[in-house]
Design a protein around this motif. Structure first.
Motif, PDB file in Angstrom:
ATOM      1  N   ARG A 196      -0.192   6.946  14.478  1.00 62.96           N
ATOM      2  CA  ARG A 196      -0.572   8.079  13.772  1.00 62.96           C
ATOM      3  C   ARG A 196      -1.572   7.767  12.472  1.00 62.96           C
ATOM      4  N   PRO A 197      -2.565   8.608  12.347  1.00 65.62           N
ATOM      5  CA  PRO A 197      -3.158   8.032  10.972  1.00 65.62           C
ATOM      6  C   PRO A 197      -2.561   8.199   9.812  1.00 65.62           C
ATOM      7  N   ASP A 198      -1.290   8.889   9.650  1.00 65.13           N
ATOM      8  CA  ASP A 198      -0.610   8.938   8.297  1.00 65.13           C
ATOM      9  C   ASP A 198       0.283   8.031   8.447  1.00 65.13           C
ATOM     10  N   THR A 199       0.301   6.956   9.361  1.00 62.54           N
ATOM     11  CA  THR A 199       1.376   5.962   9.337  1.00 62.54           C
ATOM     12  C   THR A 199       1.302   5.081   7.999  1.00 62.54           C
ATOM     13  N   PRO A 200       2.415   5.075   7.223  1.00 67.02           N
ATOM     14  CA  PRO A 200       2.200   4.164   5.679  1.00 67.02           C
ATOM     15  C   PRO A 200       1.882   2.875   5.939  1.00 67.02           C
ATOM     16  N   VAL A 201       1.093   2.456   5.181  1.00 74.81           N
ATOM     17  CA  VAL A 201       0.549   0.985   5.227  1.00 74.81           C
ATOM     18  C   VAL A 201       0.735   0.364   3.760  1.00 74.81           C
ATOM     19  N   ALA A 202       1.382  -0.839   3.626  1.00 78.71           N
ATOM     20  CA  ALA A 202       1.253  -1.716   2.262  1.00 78.71           C
ATOM     21  C   ALA A 202       0.465  -2.683   2.313  1.00 78.71           C
ATOM     22  N   MET A 203      -0.393  -3.232   1.542  1.00 80.88           N
ATOM     23  CA  MET A 203      -1.030  -4.389   1.339  1.00 80.88           C
ATOM     24  C   MET A 203      -0.590  -5.184   0.321  1.00 80.88           C
ATOM     25  N   ILE A 204      -0.187  -6.394   0.587  1.00 83.62           N
ATOM     26  CA  ILE A 204       0.642  -7.130  -0.117  1.00 83.62           C
ATOM     27  C   ILE A 204      -0.292  -8.257  -0.635  1.00 83.62           C
ATOM     28  N   GLU A 205      -0.837  -8.272  -1.925  1.00 87.11           N
ATOM     29  CA  GLU A 205      -1.542  -9.572  -2.019  1.00 87.11           C
ATOM     30  C   GLU A 205      -0.764 -10.681  -2.921  1.00 87.11           C
ATOM     31  N   SER A 206      -1.045 -12.073  -2.561  1.00 84.46           N
ATOM     32  CA  SER A 206      -0.386 -13.296  -3.177  1.00 84.46           C
ATOM     33  C   SER A 206       0.864 -12.924  -3.421  1.00 84.46           C
ATOM     34  N   GLY A 207       1.542 -12.638  -2.521  1.00 82.78           N
ATOM     35  CA  GLY A 207       3.091 -12.718  -2.335  1.00 82.78           C
ATOM     36  C   GLY A 207       3.862 -13.800  -2.896  1.00 82.78           C
ATOM     37  N   TRP A 208       4.851 -13.542  -3.771  1.00 81.70           N
ATOM     38  CA  TRP A 208       5.713 -14.762  -4.326  1.00 81.70           C
ATOM     39  C   TRP A 208       4.688 -15.468  -5.546  1.00 81.70           C
ATOM     40  N   THR A 209       3.869 -14.829  -5.756  1.00 83.91           N
ATOM     41  CA  THR A 209       3.060 -15.544  -7.107  1.00 83.91           C
ATOM     42  C   THR A 209       3.086 -14.366  -8.261  1.00 83.91           C
TER      43      THR A 209
END
Ligand SMILES: C[S@@+](CC[C@H](N)C(=O)[O-])C[C@H]1O[C@@H](n2cnc3c(N)ncnc32)[C@H](O)[C@@H]1O
Length: 420
Positions: free
Chosen positions: A363-376
């Motif tokens: 589905r186009p409205d599927t939620p997305v999370a972009m997590i950069e440099s986790g744990w820093t």
């Protein structure tokens, strides 16, 4: 304080234990570990000592100690006594034995009175694993419980790998056996998210071949003479080709060095750890793999996103996106339709990946999370939908390293927020 700390090699040497109770038994255990030839003098002995006598591990004279013991032994040409332990429950007998030993030039440990002893036994910790070969001995200045408390704290630090365990002499036994490579998963980047085993091996390493991701701060703690080879890869920039990395591992191991290959996350999750292990094995180099905490699950967690959540989904799929959605689509083919999709190496290909996933039925409205440099300290999370993700990523200048989570579990973040 006139103590002179000394480690004795008692292997094969005669040691006399006066007394057969619990203290004597404890001391006998330590003496046997040191491979001393132990002779117990006591009218009675406990079960453990009796078993040792039956096994021939110690000898026993079933009699009380007599003041003329040392002299008569000397006169009879008996074997030299190197050390005496006076461990009876009779303080006067211990004192007499210590005085007599002194007269004959034999060191004596009195179990009941530290100050009246010519020798004292410290609280001892012996290293194992990466700390193998290290002995820590703590004297408490007449306060044995204090010594034990400090000994326990040092032993815990030895086990944790927080101490510099690297051997500095070629002839000392190496905790990482020469000719072996340890593939260590360093976790997602924070120094305290590596395993204890990984940290121990790092503390003992002579050569560390390190990635760009993972706990880079730990490299600063290594001694100056540890050879650090930085093979850090960035998207579209591989300063040291994989083939050369493989060769470096083999070359340094063959030179007899303790080699740690420090990798981000888990070595066997999209990390080419398998290739490195096979290359080493093919060249006769033994490999130890130390698993690490993969960014695939830990970076979403840092952003308050569980990759599975009861009532939302019971499965997740991890895929590399450096070629777009190809791997993800393969993996999703047999996965439940609600499975969370976790993409690694997916920032530069996000446009193509999102189009292909939507074309394949997501589905186009599927939620997305972009997590950069986790744990820093630079961790940042951008939440959007599958359809809008490429545009938002561009607007927000989302950069690698990043994990992209696609699925309804992203909504849980609304209840938790960042957890790292
Ligand atoms: C070559 S893969 C290595 C994965 C690693 N073996 C693991 O188990 O985490 C590199 C990718 O992992 C992801 N990654 C690793 N560490 C990360 C972090 N701290 N934050 C965000 N993404 C990370 C990024 O997608 C990055 O491009």
């Amino acid at each position: 304080m006139s103590d002179y700390p000394l480690l004795l090699d008692l292997a094969g040497r005669r040691v006399v234990m006066i007394g057969g109770g619990t203290v004597a038994t404890r001391r006998v255990r330590g003496l046997l570990e040191a491979r001393a030839r132990v002779e117990v003098i006591a009218p009675r002995i406990g079960e453990e000592l009796a078993a040792l006598v039956r096994d021939g591990a110690i000898t026993w004279r079933p009699e009380s100690w007599r003041p003329e013991f040392f002299r008569s032994e000397l006169l009879a040409g008996g074997e030299r006594i190197w050390l005496v332990h006076a461990a009876t429950d009779d303080s006067a007998a211990n004192a007499a034995a210590a005085a007599e030993a002194d007269r004959h030039g034999i060191w004596c440990v009195r179990a009941d009175d530290h100050r009246a002893s010519s020798a004292h036994t410290p609280a001892v910790a012996r290293g194992s694993g990466a700390a193998d070969g290290l002995t820590v001995a703590v004297g408490g200045g007449g306060d044995p419980r204090r010594a034990v408390a400090v000994r326990d704290a040092v032993a815990a630090a030895l086990d944790s790998g927080l101490l510099p365990l690297r051997r500095t002499r070629d002839d000392a036994r190496s905790p990482v056996a020469p000719g072996r490579v340890a593939l260590v998963g360093g976790g997602p980047g924070r120094a305290d998210l590596i395993t204890v085993r990984g940290r121990q091996l790092l503390a003992a390493a002579e050569v560390v071949i390190a990635d760009r991701l993972g706990p880079r701060d730990l490299l600063d703690e290594l001694d100056d003479d540890v050879l650090i080879i930085d093979v850090g890869k960035e998207p579209n920039r591989h300063p040291v080709p994989q083939q050369r990395i493989n060769e470096l591992l083999v070359e340094h191991a063959r030179a007899g060095r303790a080699v740690v290959r420090l990798k981000g996350g888990d070595p066997f999750v999209l990390g080419r750890g398998g290739e490195e292990a096979i290359f080493c094995a093919e060249h006769g180099i033994g490999v130890e793999v130390v698993p690490g905490i993969s960014s695939a699950t830990s970076v979403p967690a840092a952003a308050g996103i569980p990759v599975t959540h009861r009532g939302i989904t019971g499965s997740f799929v991890v895929a590399s996106a450096h070629r777009g959605a190809e791997d993800a689509l393969h993996a999703l083919r047999d996965a439940p339709s609600d499975a969370t999709l976790v993409l690694l190496m997916g920032v530069s290909t996000l446009g193509r990946t999102a189009d292909d996933l939507i074309a394949a039925g997501r589905r186009p409205d599927t939620p997305v999370a972009m997590i950069e440099s986790g744990w820093t300290p630079a961790q940042r999370t951008t939440v959007t939908t599958l359809e809008k993700a490429p545009l938002i990523a561009e607007q927000e200048r989302v950069r690698a390293p990043a994990i992209i989570v696609i699925g309804e579990v992203v909504g849980v973040r609304g209840m938790l927020g960042d957890l790292a």
